[in-house]
Scaffold this motif. Structure first.
Motif, PDB file in Angstrom:
ATOM      1  N   LEU A 384     -28.195  30.144 -30.294  1.00  0.00           N
ATOM      2  CA  LEU A 384     -28.598  29.917 -31.688  1.00  0.00           C
ATOM      3  C   LEU A 384     -30.007  29.337 -31.750  1.00  0.00           C
ATOM      4  CD1 LEU A 384     -27.834  29.947 -34.665  1.00  0.00           C
ATOM      5  CD2 LEU A 384     -26.798  27.677 -34.367  1.00  0.00           C
ATOM      6  N   SER A 385     -30.339  28.431 -30.853  1.00  0.00           N
ATOM      7  CA  SER A 385     -31.683  27.849 -30.827  1.00  0.00           C
ATOM      8  C   SER A 385     -32.732  28.920 -30.560  1.00  0.00           C
ATOM      9  CB  SER A 385     -31.773  26.758 -29.753  1.00  0.00           C
ATOM     10  OG  SER A 385     -30.947  25.663 -30.068  1.00  0.00           O
ATOM     11  N   CYS A 386     -32.426  29.833 -29.640  1.00  0.00           N
ATOM     12  CA  CYS A 386     -33.364  30.912 -29.320  1.00  0.00           C
ATOM     13  C   CYS A 386     -33.539  31.847 -30.515  1.00  0.00           C
ATOM     14  CB  CYS A 386     -32.871  31.694 -28.105  1.00  0.00           C
ATOM     15  SG  CYS A 386     -32.922  30.785 -26.550  1.00  0.00           S
ATOM     16  N   VAL A 387     -32.432  32.226 -31.132  1.00  0.00           N
ATOM     17  CA  VAL A 387     -32.496  33.158 -32.266  1.00  0.00           C
ATOM     18  C   VAL A 387     -33.236  32.535 -33.439  1.00  0.00           C
ATOM     19  CG1 VAL A 387     -31.120  34.380 -33.986  1.00  0.00           C
ATOM     20  CG2 VAL A 387     -30.420  34.406 -31.582  1.00  0.00           C
ATOM     21  N   THR A 388     -32.914  31.282 -33.755  1.00  0.00           N
ATOM     22  CA  THR A 388     -33.594  30.626 -34.878  1.00  0.00           C
ATOM     23  C   THR A 388     -35.077  30.431 -34.587  1.00  0.00           C
ATOM     24  OG1 THR A 388     -32.868  28.476 -33.971  1.00  0.00           O
ATOM     25  CG2 THR A 388     -31.548  29.441 -35.758  1.00  0.00           C
ATOM     26  N   ILE A 390     -36.967  32.462 -32.820  1.00  0.00           N
ATOM     27  CA  ILE A 390     -37.611  33.766 -33.009  1.00  0.00           C
ATOM     28  C   ILE A 390     -37.792  34.068 -34.498  1.00  0.00           C
ATOM     29  CG2 ILE A 390     -37.313  36.249 -32.709  1.00  0.00           C
ATOM     30  CD1 ILE A 390     -35.800  35.588 -30.089  1.00  0.00           C
ATOM     31  N   VAL A 391     -36.738  33.845 -35.296  1.00  0.00           N
ATOM     32  CA  VAL A 391     -36.811  34.130 -36.732  1.00  0.00           C
ATOM     33  C   VAL A 391     -37.822  33.218 -37.403  1.00  0.00           C
ATOM     34  CG1 VAL A 391     -35.522  34.159 -38.907  1.00  0.00           C
ATOM     35  CG2 VAL A 391     -34.442  34.990 -36.806  1.00  0.00           C
ATOM     36  N   MET A 392     -37.804  31.946 -37.042  1.00  0.00           N
ATOM     37  CA  MET A 392     -38.732  30.971 -37.617  1.00  0.00           C
ATOM     38  C   MET A 392     -40.179  31.368 -37.332  1.00  0.00           C
ATOM     39  SD  MET A 392     -38.691  26.865 -36.968  1.00  0.00           S
ATOM     40  CE  MET A 392     -38.610  27.131 -35.194  1.00  0.00           C
ATOM     41  N   TRP A 393     -40.433  31.761 -36.072  1.00  0.00           N
ATOM     42  CA  TRP A 393     -41.793  32.191 -35.715  1.00  0.00           C
ATOM     43  C   TRP A 393     -42.163  33.457 -36.473  1.00  0.00           C
ATOM     44  CZ3 TRP A 393     -42.362  36.862 -32.875  1.00  0.00           C
ATOM     45  CH2 TRP A 393     -43.697  37.215 -32.642  1.00  0.00           C
ATOM     46  N   TRP A 394     -41.235  34.396 -36.563  1.00  0.00           N
ATOM     47  CA  TRP A 394     -41.526  35.669 -37.226  1.00  0.00           C
ATOM     48  C   TRP A 394     -41.910  35.467 -38.684  1.00  0.00           C
ATOM     49  CZ3 TRP A 394     -42.330  40.303 -35.149  1.00  0.00           C
ATOM     50  CH2 TRP A 394     -42.351  41.427 -35.989  1.00  0.00           C
ATOM     51  N   LYS A 395     -41.278  34.507 -39.328  1.00  0.00           N
ATOM     52  CA  LYS A 395     -41.532  34.269 -40.751  1.00  0.00           C
ATOM     53  C   LYS A 395     -42.854  33.536 -40.992  1.00  0.00           C
ATOM     54  CE  LYS A 395     -36.875  34.393 -42.720  1.00  0.00           C
ATOM     55  NZ  LYS A 395     -37.245  35.308 -43.817  1.00  0.00           N
ATOM     56  N   ARG A 396     -43.342  32.795 -39.978  1.00  0.00           N
ATOM     57  CA  ARG A 396     -44.575  32.028 -40.202  1.00  0.00           C
ATOM     58  C   ARG A 396     -45.802  32.669 -39.567  1.00  0.00           C
ATOM     59  NH1 ARG A 396     -46.677  29.288 -35.978  1.00  0.00           N
ATOM     60  NH2 ARG A 396     -47.942  28.019 -37.374  1.00  0.00           N
ATOM     61  N   ARG A 397     -45.629  33.692 -38.730  1.00  0.00           N
ATOM     62  CA  ARG A 397     -46.764  34.231 -37.998  1.00  0.00           C
ATOM     63  C   ARG A 397     -47.711  34.956 -38.958  1.00  0.00           C
ATOM     64  NH1 ARG A 397     -44.201  38.556 -38.879  1.00  0.00           N
ATOM     65  NH2 ARG A 397     -44.947  40.637 -38.279  1.00  0.00           N
ATOM     66  N   PRO A 398     -49.022  34.777 -38.803  1.00  0.00           N
ATOM     67  CA  PRO A 398     -49.998  35.533 -39.602  1.00  0.00           C
ATOM     68  C   PRO A 398     -50.044  36.983 -39.111  1.00  0.00           C
ATOM     69  CG  PRO A 398     -50.948  33.517 -38.672  1.00  0.00           C
ATOM     70  CD  PRO A 398     -49.653  33.764 -37.970  1.00  0.00           C
ATOM     71  N   ALA A 399     -50.413  37.892 -39.953  1.00  0.00           N
ATOM     72  CA  ALA A 399     -50.488  39.310 -39.588  1.00  0.00           C
ATOM     73  C   ALA A 399     -51.508  39.509 -38.465  1.00  0.00           C
ATOM     74  CB  ALA A 399     -50.877  40.140 -40.808  1.00  0.00           C
ATOM     75  N   GLY A 400     -51.070  40.196 -37.407  1.00  0.00           N
ATOM     76  CA  GLY A 400     -51.967  40.517 -36.309  1.00  0.00           C
ATOM     77  C   GLY A 400     -52.283  39.362 -35.384  1.00  0.00           C
ATOM     78  N   ARG A 401     -51.625  38.218 -35.571  1.00  0.00           N
ATOM     79  CA  ARG A 401     -51.877  37.057 -34.707  1.00  0.00           C
ATOM     80  C   ARG A 401     -50.554  36.479 -34.217  1.00  0.00           C
ATOM     81  NH1 ARG A 401     -55.544  33.112 -38.048  1.00  0.00           N
ATOM     82  NH2 ARG A 401     -54.360  33.971 -39.789  1.00  0.00           N
ATOM     83  N   LEU A 402     -50.641  35.681 -33.152  1.00  0.00           N
ATOM     84  CA  LEU A 402     -49.434  35.119 -32.561  1.00  0.00           C
ATOM     85  C   LEU A 402     -48.902  33.940 -33.363  1.00  0.00           C
ATOM     86  CD1 LEU A 402     -47.572  35.549 -30.144  1.00  0.00           C
ATOM     87  CD2 LEU A 402     -48.947  33.912 -28.851  1.00  0.00           C
ATOM     88  N   GLY A 403     -49.796  33.252 -34.049  1.00  0.00           N
ATOM     89  CA  GLY A 403     -49.347  32.130 -34.891  1.00  0.00           C
ATOM     90  C   GLY A 403     -49.004  30.880 -34.120  1.00  0.00           C
ATOM     91  N   VAL A 404     -49.815  30.554 -33.104  1.00  0.00           N
ATOM     92  CA  VAL A 404     -49.598  29.331 -32.341  1.00  0.00           C
ATOM     93  C   VAL A 404     -49.940  28.122 -33.215  1.00  0.00           C
ATOM     94  CG1 VAL A 404     -50.300  28.042 -30.278  1.00  0.00           C
ATOM     95  CG2 VAL A 404     -50.141  30.529 -30.203  1.00  0.00           C
ATOM     96  N   PRO A 405     -49.154  27.057 -33.183  1.00  0.00           N
ATOM     97  CA  PRO A 405     -49.498  25.857 -33.958  1.00  0.00           C
ATOM     98  C   PRO A 405     -50.923  25.400 -33.654  1.00  0.00           C
ATOM     99  CG  PRO A 405     -47.296  25.658 -33.056  1.00  0.00           C
ATOM    100  CD  PRO A 405     -47.878  26.903 -32.465  1.00  0.00           C
ATOM    101  N   PRO A 406     -51.633  24.849 -34.648  1.00  0.00           N
ATOM    102  CA  PRO A 406     -53.051  24.505 -34.459  1.00  0.00           C
ATOM    103  C   PRO A 406     -53.255  23.416 -33.409  1.00  0.00           C
ATOM    104  CG  PRO A 406     -52.184  23.549 -36.482  1.00  0.00           C
ATOM    105  CD  PRO A 406     -51.134  24.486 -35.975  1.00  0.00           C
ATOM    106  N   MET A 407     -54.451  23.437 -32.794  1.00  0.00           N
ATOM    107  CA  MET A 407     -54.797  22.405 -31.829  1.00  0.00           C
ATOM    108  C   MET A 407     -54.930  21.066 -32.548  1.00  0.00           C
ATOM    109  SD  MET A 407     -57.549  24.051 -29.180  1.00  0.00           S
ATOM    110  CE  MET A 407     -57.075  25.313 -28.000  1.00  0.00           C
ATOM    111  N   PRO A 408     -54.678  19.979 -31.847  1.00  0.00           N
ATOM    112  CA  PRO A 408     -54.780  18.659 -32.470  1.00  0.00           C
ATOM    113  C   PRO A 408     -56.221  18.316 -32.840  1.00  0.00           C
ATOM    114  CG  PRO A 408     -54.449  18.445 -30.111  1.00  0.00           C
ATOM    115  CD  PRO A 408     -54.268  19.887 -30.439  1.00  0.00           C
TER     116      PRO A 408
END
Length: 457
Positions: A384-388, A390-408
């Motif tokens: 469940l942690s893995c699936v959530t 993946i879904v969480m990342w998919w919903k927040r990722r910008p188009a054409g980018r990986l959507g890594v959280p910003p650097m500090p």
């Protein structure tokens, strides 16, 4: 003075934001790398927990027999197995643990091992399977990726270390910061990202301790860390009691070379030699006598007995799995029938006992069905942690980018993280090396290569 005091909360807030972002970014990278492997571990681990029930359901024809009264002698059972594989030699005999179960004989031919299931009442052969095609053997080695080679097993060791990090960093990210939602409750609906974020966080928080335990208790099986810890424990007399071998000649083989299911503490313990001088004046005891001696020593029902492969070999009686109080390994001289080494769980040092206990719980063998269900729920929590994630990342990722959280904002926060990595590397070298590579990639390659910086943003 007032300007100074006003700056302090701002600086603290900036530092907290930097630390949060750094750990979030680290958590994201680690999760991205291990999700496929964690899913494999959880799914195959769930199957292995119920290997006995699965075997009795799908392979009942070779595991379960009718109680037909008298039992054949061990030698008659082994002879039946050898006859079923012409030209083979017996390697081990596992007696039927009860009157309605089959006996199991391992035979070897041309370097290949085959498991033969024999009705202990009639001597009828119920079936056979290659040792490396047997269900639980395959599942366990896919679980560890050792099925595909040693280098893939090293990947699982790295993943195990990452799993420990993910639990710790996940708890930090989950920790309540003046919010009520997403702590023990899930907000929103499946159409919203916050629903998947909360479900991911709450699942990790509730199951985190057991997931951490599963990851840590699985590390002793790892090819590099586990082997070195086993060797270190043995060298410092914290694993296998070395004094037991002081007065017996030792072969170049270790217990796992001749025993199919040894305990972790004894798997690298040396196998003693039979008294070769006695071979000039005495004949070896037969299998029936060896089993009689094994019973006389109080070995638990269903124990395995490895058969000597040559004139200096020994009979090795072993019992592993289930009640730790029954875990035991006895090496028996094939001429005199004398126990050369007799090692049971209660003889292990405290640290060795703790590791064996952790392994037993990890495999669902300590508290019966409750233990199996507890580990199964934990495996499902990992899925469940893995699936959530993946879904969480998919919903927040910008188009054409990986959507890594910003650097500090404050890059100096990485100094503390580097110190943590160095300490972690000292404990788990392979995982530590992988983390160092990950951080160097993030801080040097991604940071200073514009196309990568855009893609990972």
């Amino acid at each position: 003075m007032s300007a100074f005091t006003a700056a302090e909360p701002a600086a603290a807030a900036s530092h907290n934001i930097s630390l949060y972002r750094a750990i979030w970014r680290w958590h994201f990278f680690a999760g991205l790398l291990v999700i496929p492997f964690m899913l494999n571990l959880a799914i195959t681990g769930s199957l292995y927990l119920f290997k006995d029930q699965i075997a009795d359901t799908f392979y009942a024809h070779r595991n379960i027999v009718a109680d037909a009264g008298s039992m054949l002698t061990p030698q008659q059972i082994v002879d039946a197995a050898v006859a079923a594989i012409p030209g083979s030699k017996p390697a081990s005999y596992r007696e039927a643990p009860s009157r309605n179960r089959s006996a199991v004989v391992a035979v070897s031919k041309n370097g290949q091992s085959t498991i033969v299931y024999v009705n202990p009442h009639s001597g009828g052969v119920l079936g056979s399977v290659g040792s490396k095609q047997e269900f639980s053997w395959v599942v366990k080695r896919i679980h560890s990726l050792q099925y595909f080679g040693d280098w893939t097993n090293r990947i699982v060791e790295i993943v195990g270390g990452f799993a420990l990090m993910l639990v710790v960093t996940g708890i930090y990210l989950w920790w309540p910061r003046q919010q009520t939602g997403g702590v023990l409750s899930v907000r929103g609906t499946p159409s919203r990202r916050v629903f998947w974020r909360d479900l991911h966080a709450v699942t990790g928080a509730v199951a985190g301790i057991v997931i951490f335990f599963l990851a840590f208790s699985g590390m002793p099986w790892s090819g590099y860390w586990g082997a070195n810890v086993n060797a270190w424990l043995t060298a410092h007399d914290l694993g296998t009691p070395a004094a037991l071998w002081d007065n017996v000649p030792k072969s170049t083989k270790v217990t796992q070379d001749i025993v199919g299911r040894p305990g972790w503490v004894v798997e690298n313990a040396p196998v003693p030699l039979s008294d070769i001088a006695a071979a000039q004046a005495a004949k070896p005891i037969d299998l029936n006598k060896a089993v009689e001696i094994m019973h006389g020593l109080g070995m638990a029902p269903g124990s395995d007995l490895a058969i000597p492969a040559n004139e200096t070999g020994v009979y090795t009686a072993s019992h592993y799995g289930g009640d730790l109080g029954n875990e035991r390994t006895v090496h028996i001289d094939q001429y005199s029938g004398k126990p050369l080494v007799d090692l049971s769980f209660d003889q292990y040092p405290a640290l060795g006992q703790a590791i064996e206990w952790g392994i037993n719980v990890h495999q669902g063998q300590e508290w019966g069905l409750f233990n199996q269900l507890l580990m199964l729920v934990t495996c499902l929590a990992i899925v469940l942690s893995c699936v959530t994630a993946i879904v969480m990342w998919w919903k927040r990722r910008p188009a054409g980018r990986l959507g890594v959280p910003p650097m500090p904002p404050q890059k100096s926060v990485y100094i503390g993280l580097w110190l943590i990595v160095i300490a972690f590397s000292a404990i788990f070298p392979l995982t530590g090396l992988a983390v160092i590579v990950m951080l160097l990639f993030d801080q040097i390659v991604v940071r200073f290569v514009p196309p990568l910086r855009r893609f990972f943003s």
